[in-house]
Design a protein around this motif. Structure first.
Motif, PDB file in Angstrom:
ATOM      1  N   GLY A   1       0.811  -1.216   0.000  1.00 45.25           N
ATOM      2  CA  GLY A   1       0.000   0.000   0.000  1.00 45.25           C
ATOM      3  C   GLY A   1       0.837   1.255   0.000  1.00 45.25           C
ATOM      4  N   LEU A   2       1.939   1.265   0.761  1.00 41.15           N
ATOM      5  CA  LEU A   2       2.809   2.439   0.777  1.00 41.15           C
ATOM      6  C   LEU A   2       3.399   2.714  -0.602  1.00 41.15           C
ATOM      7  CD1 LEU A   2       4.693   1.958   4.172  1.00 41.15           C
ATOM      8  CD2 LEU A   2       2.940   3.646   3.637  1.00 41.15           C
ATOM      9  N   GLN A   3       3.780   1.649  -1.301  1.00 45.00           N
ATOM     10  CA  GLN A   3       4.360   1.829  -2.626  1.00 45.00           C
ATOM     11  C   GLN A   3       3.317   2.286  -3.635  1.00 45.00           C
ATOM     12  OE1 GLN A   3       6.088  -1.987  -3.420  1.00 45.00           O
ATOM     13  NE2 GLN A   3       7.788  -1.707  -1.991  1.00 45.00           N
ATOM     14  N   VAL A   4       2.150   1.615  -3.632  1.00 41.85           N
ATOM     15  CA  VAL A   4       1.110   1.943  -4.606  1.00 41.85           C
ATOM     16  C   VAL A   4       0.595   3.363  -4.388  1.00 41.85           C
ATOM     17  CG1 VAL A   4      -1.235   1.386  -5.363  1.00 41.85           C
ATOM     18  CG2 VAL A   4       0.418  -0.442  -4.969  1.00 41.85           C
ATOM     19  N   LYS A   5       0.272   3.698  -3.147  1.00 38.53           N
ATOM     20  CA  LYS A   5      -0.281   5.027  -2.883  1.00 38.53           C
ATOM     21  C   LYS A   5       0.774   6.117  -3.045  1.00 38.53           C
ATOM     22  CE  LYS A   5      -2.075   4.138   1.172  1.00 38.53           C
ATOM     23  NZ  LYS A   5      -2.850   4.378   2.420  1.00 38.53           N
ATOM     24  N   GLY A   6       2.019   5.807  -2.776  1.00 41.34           N
ATOM     25  CA  GLY A   6       3.070   6.792  -3.003  1.00 41.34           C
ATOM     26  C   GLY A   6       3.217   7.134  -4.474  1.00 41.34           C
ATOM     27  N   ILE A   7       3.182   6.105  -5.327  1.00 41.36           N
ATOM     28  CA  ILE A   7       3.275   6.343  -6.768  1.00 41.36           C
ATOM     29  C   ILE A   7       2.038   7.059  -7.279  1.00 41.36           C
ATOM     30  CG2 ILE A   7       3.396   5.198  -9.024  1.00 41.36           C
ATOM     31  CD1 ILE A   7       5.078   3.021  -7.681  1.00 41.36           C
ATOM     32  N   LEU A   8       0.845   6.639  -6.809  1.00 33.09           N
ATOM     33  CA  LEU A   8      -0.394   7.293  -7.238  1.00 33.09           C
ATOM     34  C   LEU A   8      -0.406   8.765  -6.838  1.00 33.09           C
ATOM     35  CD1 LEU A   8      -3.162   4.632  -6.512  1.00 33.09           C
ATOM     36  CD2 LEU A   8      -2.433   5.485  -8.739  1.00 33.09           C
ATOM     37  N   ALA A   9       0.081   9.057  -5.635  1.00 33.82           N
ATOM     38  CA  ALA A   9       0.089  10.442  -5.165  1.00 33.82           C
ATOM     39  C   ALA A   9       0.961  11.313  -6.065  1.00 33.82           C
ATOM     40  CB  ALA A   9       0.586  10.503  -3.727  1.00 33.82           C
ATOM     41  N   ILE A  10       2.105  10.787  -6.496  1.00 33.99           N
ATOM     42  CA  ILE A  10       2.995  11.569  -7.359  1.00 33.99           C
ATOM     43  C   ILE A  10       2.389  11.753  -8.744  1.00 33.99           C
ATOM     44  CG2 ILE A  10       5.248  11.580  -8.483  1.00 33.99           C
ATOM     45  CD1 ILE A  10       6.345  10.096  -6.039  1.00 33.99           C
ATOM     46  N   VAL A  11       1.865  10.657  -9.325  1.00 36.36           N
ATOM     47  CA  VAL A  11       1.348  10.722 -10.695  1.00 36.36           C
ATOM     48  C   VAL A  11       0.077  11.559 -10.762  1.00 36.36           C
ATOM     49  CG1 VAL A  11       0.427   9.371 -12.614  1.00 36.36           C
ATOM     50  CG2 VAL A  11       2.403   8.529 -11.322  1.00 36.36           C
ATOM     51  N   VAL A  12      -0.897  11.220  -9.906  1.00 40.70           N
ATOM     52  CA  VAL A  12      -2.174  11.946  -9.931  1.00 40.70           C
ATOM     53  C   VAL A  12      -1.986  13.377  -9.459  1.00 40.70           C
ATOM     54  CG1 VAL A  12      -4.545  11.974  -9.063  1.00 40.70           C
ATOM     55  CG2 VAL A  12      -3.430   9.799  -9.591  1.00 40.70           C
ATOM     56  N   GLY A  13      -1.114  13.589  -8.472  1.00 43.10           N
ATOM     57  CA  GLY A  13      -0.862  14.950  -8.003  1.00 43.10           C
ATOM     58  C   GLY A  13      -0.269  15.826  -9.084  1.00 43.10           C
ATOM     59  N   ALA A  14       0.710  15.285  -9.828  1.00 43.13           N
ATOM     60  CA  ALA A  14       1.316  16.068 -10.913  1.00 43.13           C
ATOM     61  C   ALA A  14       0.308  16.346 -12.025  1.00 43.13           C
ATOM     62  CB  ALA A  14       2.518  15.315 -11.471  1.00 43.13           C
ATOM     63  N   THR A  15      -0.560  15.361 -12.299  1.00 38.79           N
ATOM     64  CA  THR A  15      -1.565  15.555 -13.349  1.00 38.79           C
ATOM     65  C   THR A  15      -2.628  16.557 -12.927  1.00 38.79           C
ATOM     66  OG1 THR A  15      -1.219  13.264 -14.054  1.00 38.79           O
ATOM     67  CG2 THR A  15      -3.196  14.378 -14.865  1.00 38.79           C
TER      68      THR A  15
END
Length: 222
Positions: free
Chosen positions: A186-200
């Motif tokens: 969960g830490l890995q998945v949500k960390g990546i999602l936060a970066i990708v979706v946040g930048a978008t």
């Protein structure tokens, strides 16, 4: 960026005050020279209260961004990754700092600093030197706070919804595969999602940030 020395800030404030006072059209409502100590202290307190009220409105709008950013940090697992603000020596959330920096860029891009100086100059017209008064009714602060939180939630809504959907998916996955270490995954998945979706999502936040900045000045105009 380091904190500006106190001596520089004091000299800058005195210089700006002298420039604004020199351009005041309305004269003080009382004789400043004939004031006794009690009246002078009340007049000074009134001016201090006006300055605090202007700063409070600005701080509340930026604080709404920090609150939403802190919520996103906790959802994404960045809750322990707090930044240190070099100007205040305080810990600030990762996404909250990013939102606040973007709001600061928008503030200067739309000449908000010019509007702020005009607001300070207009306060001298609305409440002349030596007079006692307020720029707005105190109860309107709650209306401003509600509007600022609504806009701030709109800025972080896409990211918060994505992280919530990720939590639901990971919860279902943990039920299907109980032997899997969902915490680490969960830490890995949500960390990546936060970066990708946040930048978008940053591409679509500019209009809301502009509205947030303009709402600060409309608050005084209303």
């Amino acid at each position: 960026m380091v904190a500006v020395p106190a001596r520089v800030r004091i000299l800058l404030a005195l210089a700006m005050s002298a420039c604004l006072a020199a351009g005041v059209v309305t004269y003080p409502s009382v004789d400043m020279v004939a004031m006794d100590n009690a009246v002078l202290v009340r007049a000074m307190g009134s001016e201090l209260l006006i300055g605090i009220s202007i700063a409070l409105v600005l701080q509340l709008c930026f604080a709404a961004l920090y609150i939403v950013g802190r919520t996103i940090d906790i959802q994404a697992g960045y809750g322990l990754a707090l930044l240190i603000d070099p100007t205040t020596r305080a810990q600030t959330p990762l996404f909250g700092t990013m939102f606040a920096l973007l709001a600061g860029i928008v503030f200067f891009a739309i000449n908000g600093h010019h509007d702020l100086l005009r607001l300070v100059a207009a306060s001298l017209e609305f409440v002349p030197l030596g007079a006692q008064g307020m720029l707005f009714e105190p109860e309107r602060i709650f209306v401003l706070l509600g509007g600022a939180m609504t806009l701030a939630l709109g800025i972080g809504a896409a990211l918060m919804a994505t992280l919530f959907a990720a939590d639901v998916g990971l919860a279902l996955l943990s039920r299907a595969l109980p032997q899997m270490n969902v915490l680490i995954l969960g830490l890995q998945v949500k960390g990546i999602l936060a970066i990708v979706v946040g930048a978008t999502s940053m591409l679509f936040t500019a209009p809301r940030l502009v509205e947030l900045v303009r709402m600060m000045f409309r608050f005084f105009a209303g």
